[in-house]
Motif scaffolding. Structure first.
Motif, mmCIF file in Angstrom:
data_model
loop_
_atom_site.group_PDB
_atom_site.id
_atom_site.type_symbol
_atom_site.label_atom_id
_atom_site.label_comp_id
_atom_site.label_asym_id
_atom_site.label_seq_id
_atom_site.Cartn_x
_atom_site.Cartn_y
_atom_site.Cartn_z
ATOM 1 N N LEU A 119 16.892 4.847 0.357
ATOM 2 C CA LEU A 119 16.126 4.972 -0.804
ATOM 3 C C LEU A 119 14.435 5.168 -0.551
ATOM 4 O O LEU A 119 13.711 5.980 -1.165
ATOM 5 N N THR A 120 14.154 4.220 0.287
ATOM 6 C CA THR A 120 12.660 4.150 0.798
ATOM 7 C C THR A 120 12.129 5.490 1.299
ATOM 8 O O THR A 120 11.204 5.933 1.145
ATOM 9 N N LEU A 121 13.262 5.924 2.473
ATOM 10 C CA LEU A 121 12.822 7.142 3.209
ATOM 11 C C LEU A 121 12.627 8.250 1.869
ATOM 12 O O LEU A 121 11.751 9.312 2.012
ATOM 13 N N ALA A 122 13.623 8.402 1.321
ATOM 14 C CA ALA A 122 13.593 9.433 0.102
ATOM 15 C C ALA A 122 12.410 9.500 -1.039
ATOM 16 O O ALA A 122 11.771 10.356 -1.251
ATOM 17 N N GLU A 123 12.015 8.340 -1.197
ATOM 18 C CA GLU A 123 11.021 8.101 -2.305
ATOM 19 C C GLU A 123 9.612 7.841 -1.630
ATOM 20 O O GLU A 123 8.623 8.397 -2.405
ATOM 21 N N VAL A 129 8.423 8.714 5.389
ATOM 22 C CA VAL A 129 8.400 8.150 6.825
ATOM 23 C C VAL A 129 7.334 6.913 6.673
ATOM 24 O O VAL A 129 7.736 5.899 6.905
ATOM 25 N N GLN A 130 6.355 7.159 6.058
ATOM 26 C CA GLN A 130 5.331 5.989 6.020
ATOM 27 C C GLN A 130 5.928 4.745 5.286
ATOM 28 O O GLN A 130 5.576 3.742 5.636
ATOM 29 N N GLY A 131 6.629 5.135 4.226
ATOM 30 C CA GLY A 131 7.199 4.067 3.435
ATOM 31 C C GLY A 131 8.184 3.196 4.111
ATOM 32 O O GLY A 131 8.252 1.932 4.214
ATOM 33 N N LEU A 132 8.974 4.036 4.820
ATOM 34 C CA LEU A 132 10.124 3.538 5.730
ATOM 35 C C LEU A 132 9.607 2.760 6.742
ATOM 36 O O LEU A 132 9.957 1.471 6.860
ATOM 37 N N VAL A 133 8.401 3.043 7.484
ATOM 38 C CA VAL A 133 8.013 2.613 8.639
ATOM 39 C C VAL A 133 7.378 1.144 8.100
ATOM 40 O O VAL A 133 7.735 0.089 8.644
ATOM 41 N N SER A 134 6.696 1.239 6.906
ATOM 42 C CA SER A 134 6.237 0.099 6.661
ATOM 43 C C SER A 134 7.287 -1.160 6.074
ATOM 44 O O SER A 134 7.062 -2.274 6.258
ATOM 45 N N LEU A 135 8.187 -0.643 5.360
ATOM 46 C CA LEU A 135 9.549 -1.491 5.364
ATOM 47 C C LEU A 135 10.144 -2.168 6.520
ATOM 48 O O LEU A 135 10.271 -3.415 6.522
ATOM 49 N N LEU A 136 10.361 -1.301 7.691
ATOM 50 C CA LEU A 136 10.987 -1.747 8.763
ATOM 51 C C LEU A 136 10.016 -2.750 9.549
ATOM 52 O O LEU A 136 10.422 -3.592 10.183
ATOM 53 N N LEU A 137 8.617 -2.366 9.598
ATOM 54 C CA LEU A 137 7.659 -3.419 10.150
ATOM 55 C C LEU A 137 7.901 -4.635 9.377
ATOM 56 O O LEU A 137 7.659 -5.968 9.834
ATOM 57 N N LEU A 138 8.043 -4.921 7.862
ATOM 58 C CA LEU A 138 7.973 -6.014 7.192
ATOM 59 C C LEU A 138 9.410 -6.778 7.525
ATOM 60 O O LEU A 138 9.183 -7.790 7.742
ATOM 61 N N MET A 139 10.420 -6.045 7.789
ATOM 62 C CA MET A 139 11.855 -6.632 8.249
ATOM 63 C C MET A 139 11.581 -7.356 9.493
ATOM 64 O O MET A 139 12.003 -8.526 9.611
ATOM 65 N N PHE A 140 10.905 -6.403 10.577
ATOM 66 C CA PHE A 140 10.773 -7.048 11.850
ATOM 67 C C PHE A 140 9.708 -8.338 11.570
ATOM 68 O O PHE A 140 10.154 -9.027 12.591
ATOM 69 N N ALA A 141 9.013 -8.245 10.971
ATOM 70 C CA ALA A 141 7.922 -9.386 10.938
ATOM 71 C C ALA A 141 8.637 -10.820 10.268
ATOM 72 O O ALA A 141 8.343 -11.779 10.931
ATOM 73 N N ILE A 142 9.440 -10.291 9.262
ATOM 74 C CA ILE A 142 10.416 -11.503 8.941
ATOM 75 C C ILE A 142 11.007 -12.152 9.859
ATOM 76 O O ILE A 142 11.121 -13.445 9.979
ATOM 77 N N ALA A 160 0.824 -1.094 -0.132
ATOM 78 C CA ALA A 160 -0.059 0.020 0.181
ATOM 79 C C ALA A 160 0.760 1.172 0.192
ATOM 80 O O ALA A 160 0.514 2.096 -0.768
ATOM 81 N N MET A 161 1.816 1.240 0.887
ATOM 82 C CA MET A 161 2.828 2.545 0.967
ATOM 83 C C MET A 161 3.512 2.578 -0.565
ATOM 84 O O MET A 161 3.970 3.862 -0.956
ATOM 85 N N MET A 162 4.006 1.505 -1.057
ATOM 86 C CA MET A 162 4.630 1.831 -2.384
ATOM 87 C C MET A 162 3.802 2.186 -3.466
ATOM 88 O O MET A 162 4.061 2.670 -4.394
ATOM 89 N N THR A 163 2.520 1.493 -3.376
ATOM 90 C CA THR A 163 1.526 2.009 -4.456
ATOM 91 C C THR A 163 1.167 3.742 -4.061
ATOM 92 O O THR A 163 1.262 4.444 -5.019
ATOM 93 N N LEU A 164 1.072 4.076 -3.156
ATOM 94 C CA LEU A 164 1.053 5.289 -2.658
ATOM 95 C C LEU A 164 2.325 6.382 -3.083
ATOM 96 O O LEU A 164 2.119 7.520 -3.658
#
Length: 415
Positions: free
Chosen positions: A316-320, A323-336, A65-69
């Motif tokens: 890269l995720t923060l810049a593009e 913060v919402q994209g970076l948080v979603s990525l960090l949550l995904l990494m933590f979930a893995i 969802a964040m990457m689509t945004l």
């Protein structure tokens, strides 16, 4: 047929360089077609559903969802070629879909085991390709253009992503050596795979991958016991003087002496710091992100390195994507990483423990591999990792179900 397609995907995904890939259709290639065929067979067999929700499903969907945004921001604020942006988004989202495909497709323990072994075999074969390149180049002093890239790219420019792949799979192969009990043949085969991948990492001359591989081995050794860790450290100190000259030379190049005797870092390291600082400045001016697929076109206005990648997927995720994209990525990494912890707790025997411990450390290695590079969206590197995450989840579920069935008493069956 579905099982065959899954096996083909495992073989094809890291080896796309060696097979035809384009179909002449915009945004669609061979691996996409193979995936769609597998989905078609999965749906026609009525297998999509009927299982407990996959553990990583929600974090992956939030990330999507964040990457689509981020793509919408790019299209609205900095419009370019729409089809290119859609294709880029498809690339970002495509390989995590392997997790869902393999999760719902595998319904028996035998298939899960076979596909897991297939992934490990493909990783070792990829390592052998790095050995072959190193032998062709000659093993000696470090030469930039003689870095092995295996099946992950046509030349030395892909060596870093190759190093991350090899370092990521070393723990998965090393864990059976430490934790698999009473299975000496499998332990010896795993040790052989570890040695092949360790050599492959050396020949990529990727400094981050050296660190990641050593950290993965150290964490597993400590988990096995302090005695094992001490023995491993002693073995490393004995082996260190015999490592190829180019490997030690590459590490020593990180810190150099300037013209006037001052300490300085090599250009590769300093360029990353300059790009990262520029990326943070870019985000400061665009808090919601500049939009997906816009970094290379804009970084020249914030650093001395125009047209360059961020060489850090988090930056890269923060810049593009903000913060919402970076948080979603960090949550995904933590979930893995938590997924690996659940597998450890669900392990019923030494086989399950070996697979779980290996994956948990591999997940950490994968996360670290995106600090000094951006392989997270590289299908050749990440495709089989997503498949492995799903296969181990299904493996644990089916082993638990098998164990519960065995514990049902004859009285309960009769009732």
């Amino acid at each position: 047929m579905l099982r065959l397609l899954l096996a083909v995907l495992i073989v094809y995904t890291p080896n796309q360089l060696h097979f035809p890939s384009e179909l002449g259709l915009p945004g669609l290639n061979v691996v996409n077609l193979l995936f769609l065929l597998a989905i078609l067979f999965l749906v026609s067999a009525g297998r999509w559903g009927g299982l407990t929700a996959p553990r990583l499903g929600s974090p992956i969907r939030v990330y999507f969802a964040m990457m689509t945004l981020g793509t919408l921001i790019a299209l609205v604020v900095r419009p370019k070629v729409v089809m290119e942006d859609i294709t880029y988004l498809k690339t970002v989202m495509f390989y995590p879909l392997y997790y869902f495909l393999f999760y719902y497709a595998v319904r028996d323990l035998r298939t899960a085991r076979q596909l897991i072994l297939g992934i490990l075999a493909i990783a070792v074969i990829a390592g052998l390709e790095a050995w072959s390149e190193a032998m062709a180049y000659g093993i000696g002093s470090y030469v930039e253009s003689h870095r092995a890239a295996g099946p992950f790219g046509p030349d030395f420019r892909s060596a870093n992503r190759a190093g991350v792949f090899y370092a990521m799979f070393i723990p998965v192969l090393f864990a059976p050596v430490l934790f698999l009990q009473k299975r000496m043949l499998w332990r010896l085969m795993s040790l052989g795979g570890v040695l092949i991948l360790a050599g492959a990492v050396l020949f990529t001359y990727s400094r981050q991958s050296y660190f990641i591989a050593l950290l993965g081995i150290a964490l597993l050794s400590i988990r096995r016991g302090l005695g094992t860790a001490a023995l491993g450290l002693a073995a490393f100190l004995v082996i260190l003087p015999f490592l190829p000259e180019g490997a030690t030379q590459r590490v020593e190049e990180t810190q150099q002496v300037g013209k006037h005797g001052e300490e300085a870092f090599d250009e590769s390291t300093e360029s990353r710091w300059d790009i990262w600082a520029g990326a943070v400045a870019m985000w400061g001016e665009n808090p919601i992100g500049i939009g997906l697929n816009r970094f290379k076109g804009m970084i020249g206005g914030y650093s001395s390195y125009a047209g360059k990648d961020a060489h850090n997927f988090y930056v890269l995720t923060l810049a593009e994507s903000g913060v919402q994209g970076l948080v979603s990525l960090l949550l995904l990494m933590f979930a893995i990483w938590r997924h690996g912890g659940r597998l450890v707790r669900a392990a019923l025997d030494s086989e399950g423990m070996a697979l779980a411990q290996g994956f948990r450390v591999a997940a950490l290695c994968m996360a670290l591999g995106n600090i000094y590079g951006s392989p997270f969206t590289e299908g050749a590197v990440m495709g089989v990792f997503w498949a492995l995450a799903a296969l181990l989840e299904r493996y644990a579920q089916m082993r638990l179900g098998e164990n519960q069935s065995m514990q049902i008493s004859p009285t309960a069956v009769a009732a």
